[in-house]
Design an enzyme around this catalytic site. Structure first.
Site, PDB file in Angstrom:
ATOM      1  N   ARG A 136      68.958  58.413   5.415  1.00 32.26           N
ATOM      2  CA  ARG A 136      69.321  58.661   6.809  1.00 32.26           C
ATOM      3  C   ARG A 136      70.240  59.872   6.993  1.00 32.26           C
ATOM      4  O   ARG A 136      70.510  60.294   8.105  1.00 32.26           O
ATOM      5  CB  ARG A 136      69.962  57.402   7.410  1.00 32.26           C
ATOM      6  CG  ARG A 136      68.909  56.370   7.792  1.00 32.26           C
ATOM      7  CD  ARG A 136      69.533  55.102   8.319  1.00 32.26           C
ATOM      8  NE  ARG A 136      70.090  54.290   7.245  1.00 32.26           N
ATOM      9  CZ  ARG A 136      70.876  53.241   7.434  1.00 32.26           C
ATOM     10  NH1 ARG A 136      71.224  52.887   8.648  1.00 32.26           N
ATOM     11  NH2 ARG A 136      71.325  52.553   6.407  1.00 32.26           N
ATOM     12  N   GLY A 164      76.799  43.257   3.351  1.00 33.62           N
ATOM     13  CA  GLY A 164      76.713  41.959   2.689  1.00 33.62           C
ATOM     14  C   GLY A 164      77.843  41.058   3.189  1.00 33.62           C
ATOM     15  O   GLY A 164      78.982  41.483   3.327  1.00 33.62           O
ATOM     16  N   ASP A 168      79.436  55.568  -2.263  1.00 33.65           N
ATOM     17  CA  ASP A 168      79.480  56.029  -0.871  1.00 33.65           C
ATOM     18  C   ASP A 168      80.587  55.372  -0.058  1.00 33.65           C
ATOM     19  O   ASP A 168      80.466  55.205   1.151  1.00 33.65           O
ATOM     20  CB  ASP A 168      78.111  55.815  -0.204  1.00 33.65           C
ATOM     21  CG  ASP A 168      77.709  54.336  -0.134  1.00 33.65           C
ATOM     22  OD1 ASP A 168      78.385  53.502  -0.768  1.00 33.65           O
ATOM     23  OD2 ASP A 168      76.712  54.037   0.556  1.00 33.65           O
ATOM     24  N   ARG A 192      90.227  88.505   2.387  1.00 37.49           N
ATOM     25  CA  ARG A 192      89.194  88.080   1.441  1.00 37.49           C
ATOM     26  C   ARG A 192      89.808  87.892   0.055  1.00 37.49           C
ATOM     27  O   ARG A 192      90.969  88.243  -0.170  1.00 37.49           O
ATOM     28  CB  ARG A 192      88.053  89.097   1.458  1.00 37.49           C
ATOM     29  CG  ARG A 192      87.257  89.016   2.784  1.00 37.49           C
ATOM     30  CD  ARG A 192      86.404  90.226   3.004  1.00 37.49           C
ATOM     31  NE  ARG A 192      85.570  90.486   1.851  1.00 37.49           N
ATOM     32  CZ  ARG A 192      85.039  91.673   1.569  1.00 37.49           C
ATOM     33  NH1 ARG A 192      85.271  92.709   2.359  1.00 37.49           N
ATOM     34  NH2 ARG A 192      84.289  91.826   0.506  1.00 37.49           N
TER      35      ARG A 192
HETATM   36  C1  UD1 Z   1      75.693  47.435  -0.715  1.00 40.96           C
HETATM   37  C2  UD1 Z   1      75.886  45.950  -1.018  1.00 40.96           C
HETATM   38  C3  UD1 Z   1      76.441  45.256   0.229  1.00 40.96           C
HETATM   39  C4  UD1 Z   1      77.725  45.917   0.659  1.00 40.96           C
HETATM   40  C5  UD1 Z   1      77.541  47.421   0.852  1.00 40.96           C
HETATM   41  C6  UD1 Z   1      78.868  48.078   1.086  1.00 40.96           C
HETATM   42  C7  UD1 Z   1      74.135  45.380  -2.622  1.00 40.96           C
HETATM   43  C8  UD1 Z   1      72.849  44.673  -2.831  1.00 40.96           C
HETATM   44  N1  UD1 Z   1      74.632  45.373  -1.384  1.00 40.96           N
HETATM   45  O1  UD1 Z   1      74.719  47.537   0.287  1.00 40.96           O
HETATM   46  O2  UD1 Z   1      76.681  43.888  -0.051  1.00 40.96           O
HETATM   47  O3  UD1 Z   1      78.207  45.325   1.854  1.00 40.96           O
HETATM   48  O4  UD1 Z   1      76.938  48.003  -0.322  1.00 40.96           O
HETATM   49  O5  UD1 Z   1      78.734  49.430   1.373  1.00 40.96           O
HETATM   50  O6  UD1 Z   1      74.705  45.916  -3.563  1.00 40.96           O
HETATM   51  N2  UD1 Z   1      72.511  52.717  -5.736  1.00 40.96           N
HETATM   52  C9  UD1 Z   1      72.072  53.079  -6.987  1.00 40.96           C
HETATM   53  N3  UD1 Z   1      70.882  52.627  -7.437  1.00 40.96           N
HETATM   54  C10 UD1 Z   1      70.100  51.793  -6.706  1.00 40.96           C
HETATM   55  C11 UD1 Z   1      70.564  51.402  -5.425  1.00 40.96           C
HETATM   56  C12 UD1 Z   1      71.768  51.872  -4.972  1.00 40.96           C
HETATM   57  O7  UD1 Z   1      72.751  53.836  -7.685  1.00 40.96           O
HETATM   58  O8  UD1 Z   1      69.037  51.420  -7.199  1.00 40.96           O
HETATM   59  C13 UD1 Z   1      73.820  53.211  -5.256  1.00 40.96           C
HETATM   60  C14 UD1 Z   1      73.715  54.016  -3.989  1.00 40.96           C
HETATM   61  O9  UD1 Z   1      73.602  55.395  -4.284  1.00 40.96           O
HETATM   62  C15 UD1 Z   1      75.041  53.706  -3.296  1.00 40.96           C
HETATM   63  C16 UD1 Z   1      75.400  52.312  -3.802  1.00 40.96           C
HETATM   64  O10 UD1 Z   1      74.610  52.094  -4.947  1.00 40.96           O
HETATM   65  O11 UD1 Z   1      76.051  54.611  -3.677  1.00 40.96           O
HETATM   66  C17 UD1 Z   1      75.123  51.242  -2.764  1.00 40.96           C
HETATM   67  O12 UD1 Z   1      73.753  51.252  -2.438  1.00 40.96           O
HETATM   68  P1  UD1 Z   1      73.264  51.098  -0.941  1.00 40.96           P
HETATM   69  O13 UD1 Z   1      71.792  51.163  -0.937  1.00 40.96           O
HETATM   70  O14 UD1 Z   1      73.998  52.024  -0.066  1.00 40.96           O
HETATM   71  O15 UD1 Z   1      73.698  49.589  -0.672  1.00 40.96           O
HETATM   72  P2  UD1 Z   1      74.018  48.942   0.725  1.00 40.96           P
HETATM   73  O16 UD1 Z   1      72.751  48.582   1.390  1.00 40.96           O
HETATM   74  O17 UD1 Z   1      74.984  49.763   1.450  1.00 40.96           O
HETATM   75 CA    CA Z   2      75.741  51.861   1.454  1.00 41.09          CA
END
Ligand code: UD1
Ligand code: CA
Length: 494
Positions: free
Chosen positions: A14, A142, A105, A335
């Protein structure tokens, strides 16, 4: 031993950006850079593993710069946060003890909050400790589900939650501490039986609770710390929160910030007390502002050192040093490599580059000073250009101390003007000027009498000239003192 795993493999769809989400900037660091910085205080020589995937090359290159000790591990396919942690642990079989897992993030997390989370985990001897927060709008996050006794039972993602669970306002921040052995064991049992078909890290909590292991929820003292950004509008919201936080801290430390809403100070910047930051000012990178210095309004300083008591007004400056009590602007452009001594001055509509001004040296008006050295106490005339580029190479020029150069000079590099020398207005200086000499290079002026009346008859100029000459002649004939208005020099000898 303490170990950190940062999850940074996601794309951040997004954001609609070529840049991976975790590399978006936020007041001096990237999102993942903030998360990394927050871990420094409790790391205690432990390991840092960063799970990369989307834009892995870019993220790796960034880590190389900001956290060379961090070890990137690639998650080729993003199959969920649990899958990501599993890959990180599999790549580091030696990891034992305390494991801190952080979503990449959540950049507003404070170092103190993370340290407190780790402390809670280690003193309660929990199998897992989750940083939670009570928020007004839990949409997309979550939820922390507790059993009848109020004990932490599970984390349920919004898309998998029942209506009753959705009403819960205590959320999972995405920051956790685990005991390594318990984490490894439960990661091996994760299913993908959920709305996204992913391995959820959050399911580790439910599995541990079912097994009777102690789980602790640690509430963040300030819920804004747990905010993440999914799109650019949310990122702008985080940036405003960070801006206010940084500005509040500096004001409490004795810095005057006149308009905090339009003052953007990177977390990497330092300011001394009694510094004044006027409205619409951006202080970025390795910038530092000395005691009592005044910067702004309408000023951007990137990697600039400003000495005590200096003033910098309506200026854009990069990688430069502004000495104590020096004055810059309004409307100056410094600069990289511009260095001003004590009480030096760069005035209005002046551009500098790789230029050194000695103490008290001045370039007050309308000039370009590139690849030059100007000695102490020297004044450079208005509208001067240091002609540093011959079309092939750049060369330096040097003006000595206490020199006075005339207005509208060109210094054609490389040229050296000695200490205490003068140059005449309008000169193009191509040869060295010895100390104490006057350098002049321009044609002598001659006036061609009556040129306008002959060559531009009937113009307003010709009429004005004729009238002035008539008045002059009249007064000559009657021996009237011509007065200052019609006084005119004798015609040049032709
Ligand atoms: C996640 C949590 C949620 C929480 C939220 C807080 C899970 C299942 N859910 O949801 O409970 O409230 O964060 O912000 O964990 N990432 C990877 N590999 C993957 C998937 C994600 O490295 O396969 C990383 C993403 O880059 C990101 C972080 O993990 O930095 C969180 O992933 P994201 O998809 O943003 O999870 P949320 O849906 O926000
Ligand atoms: Ca997130």
């Amino acid at each position: 031993m303490r170990n950190v795993i940062i999850l940074a493999a996601g794309e951040g769809k997004r954001m609609k950006s070529a840049l991976p989400k975790v590399l978006h900037p936020l007041l001096g660091r990237t999102l993942v850079g903030h998360v990394l910085a927050a871990t420094e205080s409790f790391l205690d020589n432990g390991t840092v593993t960063v799970v990369v995937g989307h834009g892995a090359d870019q993220v790796r290159a960034h880590l190389e710069q900001v956290a060379p000790a961090a070890v990137p591990v690639t998650q080729a396919e993003q199959r969920g946060t649990g899958h990501a942690v599993r890959i990180a642990l599999d790549a580091n079989p030696e990891i034992a003890g305390t494991v801190v897992v952080l979503n990449g993030d959540i950049p507003l997390l404070r170092a103190e909050t993370l340290a407190a989370l780790v402390h809670t985990h280690e003193t309660t001897k929990a199998a897992a400790t989750v940083l939670t927060a009570e928020v007004a709008d839990p949409t997309g996050l979550g939820r922390i589900v507790r059993n009848r006794g109020g004990e932490f039972a599970a984390i349920v993602e919004e898309r998998d939650a029942t209506p009753a669970q959705r009403a819960i306002r205590e959320i999972n921040s995405g920051a956790y501490v685990f005991e390594a052995a318990a984490l490894r064991e439960m990661l091996g049992k994760l299913s993908t039986d959920n709305d996204q078909g992913e391995e959820y890290l959050t399911d580790v909590i439910g599995l541990l609770a079912e097994a009777g292991s102690p789980i602790v929820a640690h509430r963040a003292p300030d819920a804004t710390e747990t905010l993440g950004a999914n799109d650019r509008a949310e990122l702008a919201g985080l940036r405003a929160i960070m801006r206010d936080r940084v500005n509040d801290e500096w004001m409490r430390a004795g810095v005057a910030i006149i308009d905090p809403a339009t003052t953007w100070i990177d977390v990497t910047v330092t300011l001394e007390r009694d510094a004044v930051v006027e409205p619409n000012t951006h202080l970025r990178g390795a910038t530092s502002i000395g005691e009592g210095a005044v910067v702004g309004p309408d000023t951007s300083l990137i990697d600039v050192v400003v000495g005590a008591g200096a003033t910098v007004l309506r200026t854009h400056a990069l990688s430069s040093e502004i000495g104590p009590q020096a004055s810059v602007g309004p409307f100056a452009y410094l600069r990289p490599g511009s260095r001003l001594g004590v009480k030096a001055k760069i005035g209005t509509f002046v551009e500098t580059k790789a230029a050194t001004l000695g103490d008290g040296a001045k370039v007050p008006h309308l000039s370009y000073v590139g690849d030059a050295e100007i000695g102490e106490g020297t004044n450079i005339g208005a509208a001067t250009v240091f002609v540093n580029y011959d079309g092939v190479k750049k060369q330096r020029s040097v003006i000595g101390a206490h020199a006075r150069t005339g207005a509208d000079n060109m210094f054609v590099a490389p040229v050296h003007v000695g200490d205490g020398a003068y140059t005449a207005a309008g000169s193009v200086i191509v040869k060295d000027v010895p100390p104490g000499a006057l350098g002049v290079s321009r044609a002598h002026q001659r006036n061609i009498e009556g040129w306008v009346e002959r060559k531009r008859p009937g113009t307003a100029a010709a009429v004005a000239a004729a009238e002035a000459n008539a008045v002059f002649q009249e007064r000559e004939e009657h021996h009237v003192d011509p007065g200052p208005v019609v006084e005119r020099p004798a015609p040049d000898e032709q």
